[in-house]
Design an enzyme around this catalytic site. Structure first.
Site, PDB file in Angstrom:
ATOM      1  N   SER A 102       8.771   3.101   7.667  1.00  8.47           N
ATOM      2  CA  SER A 102       7.357   2.762   7.841  1.00  8.47           C
ATOM      3  C   SER A 102       6.558   3.995   8.272  1.00  8.47           C
ATOM      4  O   SER A 102       6.595   5.006   7.591  1.00  8.47           O
ATOM      5  CB  SER A 102       7.229   1.619   8.842  1.00  8.47           C
ATOM      6  OG  SER A 102       5.926   1.098   8.808  1.00  8.47           O
ATOM      7  N   ASP A 246       0.010   3.205   5.026  1.00  5.33           N
ATOM      8  CA  ASP A 246       1.148   3.896   5.631  1.00  5.33           C
ATOM      9  C   ASP A 246       2.225   4.085   4.552  1.00  5.33           C
ATOM     10  O   ASP A 246       2.051   3.653   3.413  1.00  5.33           O
ATOM     11  CB  ASP A 246       1.631   3.139   6.882  1.00  5.33           C
ATOM     12  CG  ASP A 246       2.357   1.854   6.567  1.00  5.33           C
ATOM     13  OD1 ASP A 246       2.082   1.267   5.512  1.00  5.33           O
ATOM     14  OD2 ASP A 246       3.205   1.433   7.381  1.00  5.33           O
ATOM     15  N   ASP A 248       4.964   2.757   3.627  1.00  5.19           N
ATOM     16  CA  ASP A 248       5.524   1.627   2.866  1.00  5.19           C
ATOM     17  C   ASP A 248       4.465   0.577   2.524  1.00  5.19           C
ATOM     18  O   ASP A 248       4.787  -0.508   2.055  1.00  5.19           O
ATOM     19  CB  ASP A 248       6.729   1.012   3.590  1.00  5.19           C
ATOM     20  CG  ASP A 248       6.352   0.374   4.925  1.00  5.19           C
ATOM     21  OD1 ASP A 248       5.487   0.928   5.627  1.00  5.19           O
ATOM     22  OD2 ASP A 248       6.929  -0.680   5.259  1.00  5.19           O
ATOM     23  N   ASP A 250       2.352  -1.491   3.985  1.00  5.23           N
ATOM     24  CA  ASP A 250       2.100  -2.804   4.565  1.00  5.23           C
ATOM     25  C   ASP A 250       0.955  -2.749   5.579  1.00  5.23           C
ATOM     26  O   ASP A 250       0.566  -3.777   6.136  1.00  5.23           O
ATOM     27  CB  ASP A 250       3.362  -3.442   5.178  1.00  5.23           C
ATOM     28  CG  ASP A 250       4.031  -2.583   6.230  1.00  5.23           C
ATOM     29  OD1 ASP A 250       3.528  -1.471   6.514  1.00  5.23           O
ATOM     30  OD2 ASP A 250       5.072  -3.013   6.766  1.00  5.23           O
TER      31      ASP A 250
HETATM   32 MG    MG Z   1       4.691   0.038   7.398  1.00  2.73          MG
END
Ligand code: MG
Length: 447
Positions: A102, A246, A248, A250
């Protein structure tokens, strides 16, 4: 350096000694534990990863281990966290592994584990995976039972198709508005999928840090101090909006047309305002998120409840209340009409629709919401337990919530203290309607 084994997955630094870092041996061990948790019989797992440099190495170990445990693999390659979550369901898989740390720095990586619904494992399931990972008595399957890669295919276009097919996403309205948007994808997978989404909505996109090299151009957490370049590019390019995701994808943060921050806490507030304007219903966020969500939900004739911090807790509360919208104040939008996971793609599509339909500038939309100020601080204490107990006792006359540390709701603001799972610190979050009030409130409780 660091290896954190928790019920929500395995996270650590690459390189160094086994057991102290996320080394190849640790990756094999954890993946074996997950494969065993899936149970007997032919199983299928979706594997995807963000663009960080260790991703290819971790991916190869994860896929090889799954096959060695008799599990078939659907390899979606470079993929967002929400994309892998949706691919699990789309491919009828038994689970999924997302290889991403992340917003953590480039030398970190992690395995995030999903169940057959494409959702994060419950605490009990996570605990079981941990136990199985530590248990060496395992007979790996014979050669005839080895798994194989049954499909190798990206999932981005299907993810985008599903977002654009949502009744609340109005592509024609967005196209007609002729938005110009600057996108900062911090050189991870957002740089691949987000421009495609925006182009399909008729948005002119200026890409900043959109090469998926995993060489993060700045600290990858989408906080104001890391979005200066984006802010400048929005202003110099005369854009309507800046978008930051960010690594990834999300979390979603917005920058207004004048270069000011929309505020990460307000991504969910604006999306919820739109969703609840179409039909009143429940909204959910976590105990550390802005009170503006509650205000907006109530103003729309809906309801609001808070969950303990952690996506899995927010999702459980959303299911309990039948929430139409939810998420976290860190820019995590969960729209269950698509799936139960934080998703910056659906957040972007809904925000653009709302801006187009309201015919407002981003700063005008932000200023239409209740204004709160938040401080996030921490205190180093060897044993946080007694401190939290004393605070709870001291403010027992107020509205106190003990589900996740201590949260005290005052008429004009709130303070939330929670212990860190990984360090000997207490995190302190406070919010009030002015910068002075929030400092006073935090000081009152800390004292
Ligand atoms: Mg993330």
């Amino acid at each position: 350096m660091t290896l954190i084994k928790s019920i929500s997955g395995f996270r650590g630094t690459i390189g160094g000694a086994e057991g102290d870092n996320l080394t190849p041996a640790d990756i094999v061990k954890f993946t074996s534990g997950y494969a065993r948790w899936l149970g007997a019989g032919r199983r299928k797992v979706v594997v995807g990863r963000d663009a960080r440099p260790s991703g290819g190495m971790v991916d190869a170990l994860v896929q090889g281990t799954l096959m060695g445990c008799g599990v078939d693999v659907v390899d979606v390659g470079l993929c967002t966290t929400p994309g892998v979550e949706m691919a699990v369901v789309a491919h009828g898989a038994d689970g999924g592994i997302i290889i991403t740390a992340s917003h953590n720095p480039v030398n970190w990586n992690a395995l995030k584990l999903l169940d057959a619904r494409g959702e994060f494992l419950s605490a009990a399931d996570g605990q079981r995976v941990l136990e199985l990972s530590e248990d060496d008595a395992f007979d790996y399957p014979q050669v005839a039972e080895l798994g194989r890669v049954v499909l190798r295919e990206p999932f981005d276009e299907q993810h985008i198709d599903a977002v654009l097919a949502l009744p609340l996403v109005d592509v024609e309205a967005v196209r007609a508005r002729g938005f110009k948007v600057v996108l900062d994808a911090v050189n991870s997978v957002g740089g691949v999928v987000m421009p495609r989404l925006l182009e399909r909505m008729g948005v002119e996109v200026v890409c900043v840090n959109c090469e998926p090299t995993g060489q993060f151009a700045h600290n990858p957490e989408p906080l104001p101090e890391n979005l200066r370049e984006l802010s400048e590019r929005v202003v110099s390019g005369g854009a309507d909006l800046g978008l930051a995701v960010d690594p990834d994808v999300d979390r979603l943060a917005l920058v207004c047309e004048d270069g000011s921050m929309f505020g990460e806490e307000y991504t969910l507030v604006a999306v919820a305002d739109y969703v609840l304007s179409q039909s009143a219903g429940a909204a959910v966020s976590n105990l550390s998120s802005t009170r503006a969500l509650r205000d907006v939900a109530l103003a729309r004739g809906g309801s609001y409840t808070a969950a303990a911090v952690g996506e899995v807790n927010v999702v459980a509360e959303m299911k309990r209340t039948g929430a139409l919208i939810g998420g976290e104040g860190n820019g995590g939008v969960i729209y269950p009409a698509l799936h139960y996971g934080r998703d910056a793609l659906v957040g972007t599509a809904l925000i653009l629709t709302w801006l187009a339909r309201k015919d407002l500038k981003a700063s005008e939309l932000r200023d239409s919401y209740p204004k709160y100020y938040m401080v996030k601080d921490k205190m180093t204490v060897a044993d946080p337990g007694p401190i939290l107990e004393r605070v709870a006792a001291k403010f027992a006359g107020e509205c106190v919530d003990l589900r996740d540390g201590v949260k005290i709701d005052f008429a004009d603001g709130w303070v939330h203290l929670r212990r860190s799972n990984t360090e000997p610190i207490v995190r302190i979050y406070a919010e009030a309607s002015s910068p002075e009030a929030v400092r006073e409130l935090a000081a009152k409780v800390v004292e």
